[in-house]
Design a protein around this motif. Structure first.
Motif, PDB file in Angstrom:
ATOM      1  N   GLY A 267      20.623   9.062  81.472  1.00  0.00           N
ATOM      2  CA  GLY A 267      21.995   8.581  81.358  1.00  0.00           C
ATOM      3  C   GLY A 267      22.832   8.612  82.617  1.00  0.00           C
ATOM      4  N   LEU A 268      22.239   8.859  83.778  1.00  0.00           N
ATOM      5  CA  LEU A 268      23.031   8.945  85.007  1.00  0.00           C
ATOM      6  C   LEU A 268      23.810   7.658  85.309  1.00  0.00           C
ATOM      7  CD1 LEU A 268      23.792  10.776  87.401  1.00  0.00           C
ATOM      8  CD2 LEU A 268      21.844   9.778  88.658  1.00  0.00           C
ATOM      9  N   PRO A 269      23.242   6.456  85.100  1.00  0.00           N
ATOM     10  CA  PRO A 269      24.013   5.239  85.385  1.00  0.00           C
ATOM     11  C   PRO A 269      25.343   5.164  84.638  1.00  0.00           C
ATOM     12  CG  PRO A 269      21.700   4.688  85.207  1.00  0.00           C
ATOM     13  CD  PRO A 269      21.828   6.126  84.790  1.00  0.00           C
ATOM     14  N   ASP A 270      25.402   5.687  83.410  1.00  0.00           N
ATOM     15  CA  ASP A 270      26.668   5.647  82.670  1.00  0.00           C
ATOM     16  C   ASP A 270      27.726   6.513  83.348  1.00  0.00           C
ATOM     17  OD1 ASP A 270      25.827   3.935  80.580  1.00  0.00           O
ATOM     18  OD2 ASP A 270      24.800   5.592  79.604  1.00  0.00           O
ATOM     19  N   TRP A 271      27.323   7.665  83.883  1.00  0.00           N
ATOM     20  CA  TRP A 271      28.271   8.511  84.608  1.00  0.00           C
ATOM     21  C   TRP A 271      28.704   7.843  85.913  1.00  0.00           C
ATOM     22  CZ3 TRP A 271      27.691  10.987  89.424  1.00  0.00           C
ATOM     23  CH2 TRP A 271      28.728  11.875  89.764  1.00  0.00           C
ATOM     24  N   ILE A 272      27.751   7.256  86.639  1.00  0.00           N
ATOM     25  CA  ILE A 272      28.067   6.576  87.890  1.00  0.00           C
ATOM     26  C   ILE A 272      28.996   5.392  87.629  1.00  0.00           C
ATOM     27  CG2 ILE A 272      27.089   5.193  89.780  1.00  0.00           C
ATOM     28  CD1 ILE A 272      24.570   6.959  89.542  1.00  0.00           C
ATOM     29  N   GLU A 273      28.793   4.708  86.512  1.00  0.00           N
ATOM     30  CA  GLU A 273      29.631   3.557  86.177  1.00  0.00           C
ATOM     31  C   GLU A 273      31.102   3.941  86.157  1.00  0.00           C
ATOM     32  OE1 GLU A 273      29.603   0.092  82.776  1.00  0.00           O
ATOM     33  OE2 GLU A 273      29.380   2.165  82.112  1.00  0.00           O
ATOM     34  N   GLN A 274      31.444   5.041  85.452  1.00  0.00           N
ATOM     35  CA  GLN A 274      32.852   5.420  85.382  1.00  0.00           C
ATOM     36  C   GLN A 274      33.356   5.942  86.717  1.00  0.00           C
ATOM     37  OE1 GLN A 274      34.172   8.936  85.186  1.00  0.00           O
ATOM     38  NE2 GLN A 274      32.159   9.621  85.863  1.00  0.00           N
ATOM     39  N   LEU A 275      32.513   6.626  87.468  1.00  0.00           N
ATOM     40  CA  LEU A 275      32.923   7.158  88.771  1.00  0.00           C
ATOM     41  C   LEU A 275      33.291   6.025  89.730  1.00  0.00           C
ATOM     42  CD1 LEU A 275      33.121   9.527  90.862  1.00  0.00           C
ATOM     43  CD2 LEU A 275      30.696   9.105  91.349  1.00  0.00           C
ATOM     44  N   ILE A 276      32.425   5.040  89.859  1.00  0.00           N
ATOM     45  CA  ILE A 276      32.639   3.968  90.829  1.00  0.00           C
ATOM     46  C   ILE A 276      33.721   2.988  90.368  1.00  0.00           C
ATOM     47  CG2 ILE A 276      31.576   1.946  91.907  1.00  0.00           C
ATOM     48  CD1 ILE A 276      29.023   3.486  92.165  1.00  0.00           C
ATOM     49  N   ALA A 277      33.668   2.595  89.095  1.00  0.00           N
ATOM     50  CA  ALA A 277      34.625   1.588  88.625  1.00  0.00           C
ATOM     51  C   ALA A 277      36.051   2.104  88.702  1.00  0.00           C
ATOM     52  CB  ALA A 277      34.287   1.186  87.187  1.00  0.00           C
ATOM     53  N   GLU A 278      36.280   3.340  88.262  1.00  0.00           N
ATOM     54  CA  GLU A 278      37.638   3.868  88.270  1.00  0.00           C
ATOM     55  C   GLU A 278      38.101   4.214  89.678  1.00  0.00           C
ATOM     56  OE1 GLU A 278      40.357   6.716  85.421  1.00  0.00           O
ATOM     57  OE2 GLU A 278      38.277   7.275  85.754  1.00  0.00           O
ATOM     58  N   SER A 279      37.165   4.564  90.552  1.00  0.00           N
ATOM     59  CA  SER A 279      37.524   4.948  91.919  1.00  0.00           C
ATOM     60  C   SER A 279      37.795   3.755  92.808  1.00  0.00           C
ATOM     61  CB  SER A 279      36.406   5.803  92.537  1.00  0.00           C
ATOM     62  OG  SER A 279      36.241   7.023  91.847  1.00  0.00           O
ATOM     63  N   THR A 280      37.073   2.644  92.608  1.00  0.00           N
ATOM     64  CA  THR A 280      37.174   1.532  93.557  1.00  0.00           C
ATOM     65  C   THR A 280      37.898   0.302  93.010  1.00  0.00           C
ATOM     66  OG1 THR A 280      35.077   0.442  92.948  1.00  0.00           O
ATOM     67  CG2 THR A 280      34.962   2.270  94.531  1.00  0.00           C
ATOM     68  N   GLY A 281      38.057   0.181  91.687  1.00  0.00           N
ATOM     69  CA  GLY A 281      38.620  -1.041  91.121  1.00  0.00           C
ATOM     70  C   GLY A 281      40.133  -1.074  91.162  1.00  0.00           C
ATOM     71  N   LYS A 282      40.688  -1.423  92.294  1.00  0.00           N
ATOM     72  CA  LYS A 282      42.153  -1.476  92.437  1.00  0.00           C
ATOM     73  C   LYS A 282      42.522  -2.350  93.624  1.00  0.00           C
ATOM     74  CE  LYS A 282      41.427   2.803  92.456  1.00  0.00           C
ATOM     75  NZ  LYS A 282      41.425   4.291  92.406  1.00  0.00           N
ATOM     76  N   ASN A 283      43.755  -2.750  93.668  1.00  0.00           N
ATOM     77  CA  ASN A 283      44.253  -3.610  94.753  1.00  0.00           C
ATOM     78  C   ASN A 283      43.456  -4.905  94.866  1.00  0.00           C
ATOM     79  OD1 ASN A 283      45.973  -1.474  95.276  1.00  0.00           O
ATOM     80  ND2 ASN A 283      44.794  -0.712  97.018  1.00  0.00           N
ATOM     81  N   GLY A 284      42.922  -5.369  93.723  1.00  0.00           N
ATOM     82  CA  GLY A 284      42.193  -6.628  93.720  1.00  0.00           C
ATOM     83  C   GLY A 284      40.820  -6.564  94.344  1.00  0.00           C
ATOM     84  N   THR A 285      40.318  -5.372  94.575  1.00  0.00           N
ATOM     85  CA  THR A 285      38.980  -5.243  95.147  1.00  0.00           C
ATOM     86  C   THR A 285      38.189  -4.232  94.314  1.00  0.00           C
ATOM     87  OG1 THR A 285      37.742  -4.855  97.192  1.00  0.00           O
ATOM     88  CG2 THR A 285      39.574  -3.381  96.750  1.00  0.00           C
ATOM     89  N   GLY A 286      36.998  -3.874  94.786  1.00  0.00           N
ATOM     90  CA  GLY A 286      36.235  -2.860  94.084  1.00  0.00           C
ATOM     91  C   GLY A 286      34.754  -3.163  94.016  1.00  0.00           C
ATOM     92  N   ILE A 287      34.044  -2.257  93.348  1.00  0.00           N
ATOM     93  CA  ILE A 287      32.613  -2.398  93.094  1.00  0.00           C
ATOM     94  C   ILE A 287      32.431  -2.303  91.588  1.00  0.00           C
ATOM     95  CG2 ILE A 287      30.315  -1.415  93.466  1.00  0.00           C
ATOM     96  CD1 ILE A 287      31.489  -0.052  96.001  1.00  0.00           C
ATOM     97  N   LEU A 288      31.848  -3.325  90.980  1.00  0.00           N
ATOM     98  CA  LEU A 288      31.636  -3.329  89.536  1.00  0.00           C
ATOM     99  C   LEU A 288      30.236  -2.813  89.222  1.00  0.00           C
ATOM    100  CD1 LEU A 288      32.574  -4.137  86.654  1.00  0.00           C
ATOM    101  CD2 LEU A 288      31.349  -6.300  87.037  1.00  0.00           C
ATOM    102  N   PRO A 289      30.110  -1.618  88.621  1.00  0.00           N
ATOM    103  CA  PRO A 289      28.781  -1.132  88.220  1.00  0.00           C
ATOM    104  C   PRO A 289      28.315  -1.866  86.960  1.00  0.00           C
ATOM    105  CG  PRO A 289      30.409   0.649  88.396  1.00  0.00           C
ATOM    106  CD  PRO A 289      31.156  -0.638  88.355  1.00  0.00           C
ATOM    107  N   VAL A 290      27.036  -2.196  86.934  1.00  0.00           N
ATOM    108  CA  VAL A 290      26.434  -2.888  85.793  1.00  0.00           C
ATOM    109  C   VAL A 290      25.193  -2.098  85.397  1.00  0.00           C
ATOM    110  CG1 VAL A 290      25.507  -5.055  84.924  1.00  0.00           C
ATOM    111  CG2 VAL A 290      27.260  -5.088  86.720  1.00  0.00           C
ATOM    112  N   VAL A 291      25.230  -1.427  84.248  1.00  0.00           N
ATOM    113  CA  VAL A 291      24.102  -0.616  83.800  1.00  0.00           C
ATOM    114  C   VAL A 291      23.037  -1.535  83.205  1.00  0.00           C
ATOM    115  CG1 VAL A 291      23.355   1.250  82.285  1.00  0.00           C
ATOM    116  CG2 VAL A 291      25.604   1.361  83.387  1.00  0.00           C
ATOM    117  N   LEU A 292      21.827  -1.485  83.767  1.00  0.00           N
ATOM    118  CA  LEU A 292      20.752  -2.404  83.402  1.00  0.00           C
ATOM    119  C   LEU A 292      19.535  -1.661  82.861  1.00  0.00           C
ATOM    120  CD1 LEU A 292      20.805  -4.653  86.625  1.00  0.00           C
ATOM    121  CD2 LEU A 292      21.912  -5.143  84.431  1.00  0.00           C
TER     122      LEU A 292
END
Length: 537
Positions: A267-292
């Motif tokens: 389940g590590l990707p699910d934890w990384i998803e919230q870490l990256i999306a909430e940390s970087t998704g702002k000011n119209g930029t960011g990294i969108l994690p996609v769990v595959l």
């Protein structure tokens, strides 16, 4: 090395270009030293109170004995079932830790009435509820606590013997829990929730469930030096450059596919998803994690804006055995990987020019939900109903076909070339877990990366990216209408009304940001789920 980050061309060229600049700016050592100036003057005040996670291993060491002693005490009293009430990072990190260790932990991060009832229906005499809330005011965890307190009391059980609290010192929950006689673990207030895996928020529930948390801290401690040195071999620098660095041509893949492929970590990707999306998704930029999955459509179609990270048992050996050009291969122990991604995400914020420690758009959905709970408006009429599924759309043009298949085709057609699909399921996932399979079908049908989130859990993580990140997403909500409901003691609304307001509130905020939203409400569970799967094929 405790972790390995293996990159191949063309990613290696970007890493070789970016890492020397990070070294020249002493980025790794400045993160380790807790330098709040690394993210610019606008972020300095926030960063100055959010870098405690770099010292989490040493700060958390004294907790181990306390947690083990409490676990032994609970066991002596026949209490060995652990239920965790937490949202976002407060639940996802313990879920990964417990899953990887193979110990049982019931995670309650939903307001779906049937899911709350399932947690309450266990043997409460042998249950300890861990209530985890950094702010102490999280609506979901407060509601869970109220329901469990009443259930314990109805059985003649003392809630003080069955409830443990993890919160920041001085929070409202700290005060009320202490007054009620609950055991309270006070976490480091200088650590944000999504960076709290190795603090009390990750360790208390996992440790009470039976995980060897001392070993987890040992794994993390063994990696500290690797992340602190300004060196080309620093895996955190290399990973940050690979996921957030722009090449000399100015191009960057802003979507990050996370694939578990043979790793022992669950389940590590699910934890990384919230870490990256909430940390970087702002000011119209960011990294969108996609769990595959290893067989997901995106791995075959390979969208040009999707960077693949593959988690394997041994990155170097895997690279020699199988060729995966353009991918990032990652391996390591769980404790080390928690730190790797925390460091890399913070450094990615530096590269993107954003503050990785705030979440300015998360509160908007909460406020909208609270407003709907206060006003309690009548639900809007559906555009149409097909086979028991009610269809609502943010734009009437999406529903001109009067069929679910046509609505979804119209939603996919509204995708920009660099867009993504976000599926959000506000349902009891214990019964409707198969809905997660819609992610694969939507990705194949739309031809674009698709994400899947359980509501309201995702509101505390990827919800930030949906509103604050690039305006690329189209949104598919799935709700359920059920006769099952549950009162929230001391509140003028039920769990059913709460989850309905959370879904409607988030939809309203997304629409106000110009994001297309389709809401499908299932009314007959199994049959309706089959309708959804058919419509996306």
């Amino acid at each position: 090395m405790t972790v390995a980050v293996h990159v191949t061309q063309p990613v290696r060229a970007t890493v070789d270009e970016i890492v020397p600049r990070l070294i020249a700016d002493l980025v790794a050592s400045r993160v380790t030293a807790g330098d709040p100036t690394l993210w610019g003057p606008d972020a300095e005040a926030e960063a100055s109170t959010r870098l405690g996670w770099v010292d989490a291993v040493s700060v958390s060491r004294p907790l181990v004995a306390e947690i083990v002693a409490l676990r032994d005490d609970l066991a002596a009293r026949g209490i060995d079932r652990v239920v965790l009430s937490g949202m976002g990072g407060s639940s996802l990190a313990p879920e990964v830790i417990a899953g990887t260790a193979g110990v049982e932990l019931t995670v309650l991060d939903s307001t779906a009435p049937a899911q709350v009832l399932a947690a309450l229906d266990g043997d409460l005499a042998r249950t300890v509820l861990v209530v985890s809330s950094k702010s102490g005011t999280t609506l979901e965890t407060d509601s869970h606590r109220r329901a469990f307190e009443t259930a314990f009391e109805d059985l003649g059980l003392d809630p003080a013997e069955h409830i443990v609290v993890v919160t920041d010192p001085g929070s409202a929950l700290d005060a009320s829990a202490s007054e009620a006689g609950y055991r309270v673990f006070r976490a480091d207030p200088n650590v944000g929730g999504r960076y709290s895996a190795l603090t009390a928020f990750g360790l208390v529930p996992a440790g009470l469930a039976g995980v060897d948390i001392s070993e987890l801290l040992d794994e993390a401690e063994a990696s500290l030096l690797e992340f602190a040195i300004d060196s080309p071999e620093n895996p955190a620098l290399r990973l940050a450059a690979a996921i957030a660095g722009s090449s000399s041509e100015g191009t960057r893949r802003d979507k990050l596919g996370l694939v578990s492929d043979g790793t022992y970590i669950e389940g590590l990707p699910d934890w990384i998803e919230q870490l990256i999306a909430e940390s970087t998704g702002k000011n119209g930029t960011g990294i969108l994690p996609v769990v595959l999955l290893p067989v997901s459509p995106e791995l075959e179609s390979r969208p040009k804006d999707l960077q693949i990270v593959r988690f394997v048992e041994d990155a170097d050996e895997f690279h020699l055995r199988e060729r995966h050009p353009g991918e990032i291969l990652v391996s390591g122990s769980l404790g080390a990987l928690f730190l790797l991604w925390e460091h890399a995400t913070a450094i990615a914020g530096h590269l993107l020019g954003i503050n990785p420690f705030d979440q300015p758009d998360v509160e908007s959905a909460k406020a909208a939900a609270r407003g709907l709970l206060d006003a309690r408006p009548e639900p809007s009429a559906p555009a149409f109903v097909q086979d028991g599924v009610e269809v609502r759309v943010s734009d009437p043009a999406l529903a001109v076909s009067a069929s679910i298949e046509g609505v979804l085709d119209a939603l996919w057609a509204s995708l920009p070339a660099d867009g993504y699909v976000s599926i959000q399921a506000y349902v009891n996932r214990l019964e409707l877990g198969q809905l997660q399979g819609l992610r694969e079908l939507a990705a194949a049908d739309s031809g674009r990366p698709a994400t899947f989130g359980w509501g309201p859990r995702f509101l505390h993580s990827t919800g930030q990216y949906h509103k604050g990140g690039p305006a690329q997403g189209v949104f598919l909500q799935i709700l359920e209408r059920t006769d099952v409901d549950l009162e929230i003691p001391g509140r003028p609304f039920t769990f059913g009304q709460l989850i309905e307001a959370q879904a409607a509130g988030d939809a309203a905020v997304l629409v106000s940001h110009g994001r297309p939203v389709v809401t499908l409400t299932v009314t007959d569970a199994v049959d309706d789920v089959l309708t959804l799967f058919t419509a996306t094929q």
